[in-house]
Scaffold this active site. Sequence first.
Site, PDB file in Angstrom:
ATOM      1  N   ARG A 269       0.847  -1.205   0.000  1.00 29.12           N
ATOM      2  CA  ARG A 269       0.000   0.000   0.000  1.00 29.12           C
ATOM      3  C   ARG A 269       0.877   1.248   0.000  1.00 29.12           C
ATOM      4  NH1 ARG A 269      -3.936  -3.201   3.465  1.00 29.12           N
ATOM      5  NH2 ARG A 269      -2.663  -2.852   5.296  1.00 29.12           N
ATOM      6  N   PHE A 285     -11.540  -4.067  -5.195  1.00 30.06           N
ATOM      7  CA  PHE A 285     -11.575  -4.864  -3.963  1.00 30.06           C
ATOM      8  C   PHE A 285     -10.932  -4.033  -2.843  1.00 30.06           C
ATOM      9  CE2 PHE A 285     -10.889  -7.651  -7.667  1.00 30.06           C
ATOM     10  CZ  PHE A 285     -12.006  -8.460  -7.619  1.00 30.06           C
ATOM     11  N   ASP A 307     -15.870  -2.062  -4.053  1.00 28.13           N
ATOM     12  CA  ASP A 307     -15.957  -3.268  -3.219  1.00 28.13           C
ATOM     13  C   ASP A 307     -17.424  -3.693  -3.172  1.00 28.13           C
ATOM     14  OD1 ASP A 307     -13.820  -4.609  -1.053  1.00 28.13           O
ATOM     15  OD2 ASP A 307     -15.926  -5.026  -0.605  1.00 28.13           O
ATOM     16  N   SER A 308     -17.654  -4.984  -2.945  1.00 23.64           N
ATOM     17  CA  SER A 308     -19.041  -5.467  -2.881  1.00 23.64           C
ATOM     18  C   SER A 308     -19.617  -5.334  -1.467  1.00 23.64           C
ATOM     19  CB  SER A 308     -19.109  -6.930  -3.337  1.00 23.64           C
ATOM     20  OG  SER A 308     -18.224  -7.699  -2.555  1.00 23.64           O
ATOM     21  N   ASP A 357      -6.755  -6.323  -5.969  1.00 26.06           N
ATOM     22  CA  ASP A 357      -6.399  -7.137  -4.791  1.00 26.06           C
ATOM     23  C   ASP A 357      -7.604  -7.992  -4.387  1.00 26.06           C
ATOM     24  OD1 ASP A 357      -5.055  -8.163  -2.598  1.00 26.06           O
ATOM     25  OD2 ASP A 357      -5.566  -6.477  -1.298  1.00 26.06           O
ATOM     26  N   CYS A 397      -3.877 -13.824  -3.480  1.00 24.91           N
ATOM     27  CA  CYS A 397      -3.587 -14.345  -2.131  1.00 24.91           C
ATOM     28  C   CYS A 397      -4.031 -15.798  -2.040  1.00 24.91           C
ATOM     29  CB  CYS A 397      -4.261 -13.488  -1.061  1.00 24.91           C
ATOM     30  SG  CYS A 397      -6.047 -13.507  -1.172  1.00 24.91           S
TER      31      CYS A 397
HETATM   32  N1  SAH Z   1      -7.033  -4.356  -0.670  1.00 23.91           N
HETATM   33  C1  SAH Z   1      -7.685  -4.492   0.605  1.00 23.91           C
HETATM   34  C2  SAH Z   1      -8.018  -5.918   0.943  1.00 23.91           C
HETATM   35  C3  SAH Z   1      -8.912  -6.575  -0.062  1.00 23.91           C
HETATM   36  S1  SAH Z   1      -9.760  -7.936   0.584  1.00 23.91           S
HETATM   37  C4  SAH Z   1      -6.823  -3.845   1.688  1.00 23.91           C
HETATM   38  O1  SAH Z   1      -5.707  -3.395   1.387  1.00 23.91           O
HETATM   39  O2  SAH Z   1      -7.279  -3.768   2.819  1.00 23.91           O
HETATM   40  C5  SAH Z   1     -10.834  -8.386  -0.687  1.00 23.91           C
HETATM   41  C6  SAH Z   1     -12.069  -7.525  -0.779  1.00 23.91           C
HETATM   42  O3  SAH Z   1     -12.799  -7.960  -1.917  1.00 23.91           O
HETATM   43  C7  SAH Z   1     -13.054  -7.599   0.376  1.00 23.91           C
HETATM   44  O4  SAH Z   1     -13.265  -6.308   0.892  1.00 23.91           O
HETATM   45  C8  SAH Z   1     -14.364  -8.140  -0.223  1.00 23.91           C
HETATM   46  O5  SAH Z   1     -15.516  -7.504   0.297  1.00 23.91           O
HETATM   47  C9  SAH Z   1     -14.189  -7.785  -1.667  1.00 23.91           C
HETATM   48  N2  SAH Z   1     -14.870  -8.612  -2.665  1.00 23.91           N
HETATM   49  C10 SAH Z   1     -14.930  -9.965  -2.733  1.00 23.91           C
HETATM   50  N3  SAH Z   1     -15.526 -10.340  -3.890  1.00 23.91           N
HETATM   51  C11 SAH Z   1     -15.831  -9.208  -4.556  1.00 23.91           C
HETATM   52  C12 SAH Z   1     -16.434  -8.938  -5.800  1.00 23.91           C
HETATM   53  N4  SAH Z   1     -16.808  -9.928  -6.628  1.00 23.91           N
HETATM   54  N5  SAH Z   1     -16.593  -7.652  -6.186  1.00 23.91           N
HETATM   55  C13 SAH Z   1     -16.198  -6.647  -5.375  1.00 23.91           C
HETATM   56  N6  SAH Z   1     -15.607  -6.839  -4.190  1.00 23.91           N
HETATM   57  C14 SAH Z   1     -15.427  -8.106  -3.779  1.00 23.91           C
END
Ligand code: SAH
Length: 455
Positions: A269, A285, A307-308, A357, A397
């Site tokens: 980050r 995400f 994000d979802s 991510d 991940c």
């Molecule tokens: N980059 C973030 C961590 C990401 S975790 C950080 O630095 O903190 C993955 C994220 O993807 C979660 O918040 C989850 O809600 C979201 N997510 C999972 N499937 C998804 C989708 N199909 N569309 C959008 N968001 C999604």
Amino acid sequence: MTGSKSKSYSTPHRQSQGGKDFRNQVKRNHQQPDTPIQHSAPRIGDASAQPSLILKAGREKSLHRRHPWIFSGAVEKIDGTPASGDTVSVHDADSNFLAWVAYNSESQITARVWSWDEKEIINADFFRKQIANALSMRAAILPPISEGEGWGKGKLDNGIRLIHAESDGIPGLIVDQYGKVLVMQLGSAGPEHWRDTLADILQELCAPVCIYERSDSDGRKLEGLPTRSGVLRGALPAQVEVTEHGLRFAVDVTVGQKTGFYLDQRDNRALTGTLALEKDVLNCFCYTGGFSLYALRGGAKSVLSIDSSQEALQLAQRNVQLNGLDSARAEWQCADVFEALRKLRDQNRKFDLIVLDPPKFAPTAAFAEKAARAYKDINLLGFKLLRPGGLLFTYSCSGGISDELFQKIVAGAALDAGIDAQIVKKLNAAPDHPVLLSFPEGAYLKGLLLRVSEI
Ligand code: SAH
């Protein structure tokens, strides 16, 4: 396991600044004489005592390489009737001692190694030694930021993974520090058995105001363990917050994803932040806004975050306020990234820097093919949305996707997008998420910083 990105989430607590740095405290405690805490009858380092596991001929090889897992198919015979979580000895087909392990009758991974030393006694002293070692490793590799240096301006980062399971010699145990609060996640039968002992030792060595248990990861089902979460020691402050490279993040340890925050991406980050100046940024995400906040602080022209999870997005916006960042440059979208990227493509939107991510698409190699399609899809769309010379931070991940496979998938996506790109940097988890050399599975997070060609 370590890399899980589940979808559960809900309303966050508000913050409190955790001030204590356990890393400094550890050295002191480490030198104190050991006062044993014993909750369970210790094994007396007598490997001839019952019960024990006897491996099939030839199946001792991975143990000789110090890989800490024993799969059910490797076991020839179980002497005695151990319960899940019990400490048992493991022997090869010729009765040679191999290791002390935590047994689990319910899991494909029948045993996880505590110690390779026949003389070791698996008791509170053993766990204190392992935990103190993990803590002093953090003290050594995450030195305090000196006064006036960097974004931290003398403040320590106080969101730290203190114990990283197998890679810290305590299979199945994750402990994350968020300021004065510790979150403990038990992922297998061994640490489940020693839960109270582990909590007592953490309380003794780290003196947190609260130890909160988040034993609700998906992996527990595979271990035959029920989910459990709640306060284990102390009282949970109404608000939990971490400072990371000088940025403040409110963390919901009760229902946030993983143990509440993705500490593994801390340094990635920060790198994004340094490259965001004057850029139009897309953060897919985004969870509670990690990469977005760094981009805003780094002077991005605009940051679109997707994000979802509505709850995660709400917390992300609160985090922007918490840091006094310019919310006018931030746009938030609650959407499925797969659909949102297609819409952005159809609208002909373009970005200079994109972060992908996603959650863990492939928890194991069995899911790799399906996951590969998903990774290719988002990366292909990401490439298409980048302006010439644009940067793509792309991550996986998934334990079931190797570095090589991930790079191949991304290369395939670039090819299909008709784009040439260079790897500028290979990325992985922050150093408080070490990888044991004998346990490559620990390297679950892999990422690439790519620059697409200008011509
Ligand atoms: N980059 C973030 C961590 C990401 S975790 C950080 O630095 O903190 C993955 C994220 O993807 C979660 O918040 C989850 O809600 C979201 N997510 C999972 N499937 C998804 C989708 N199909 N569309 C959008 N968001 C999604």
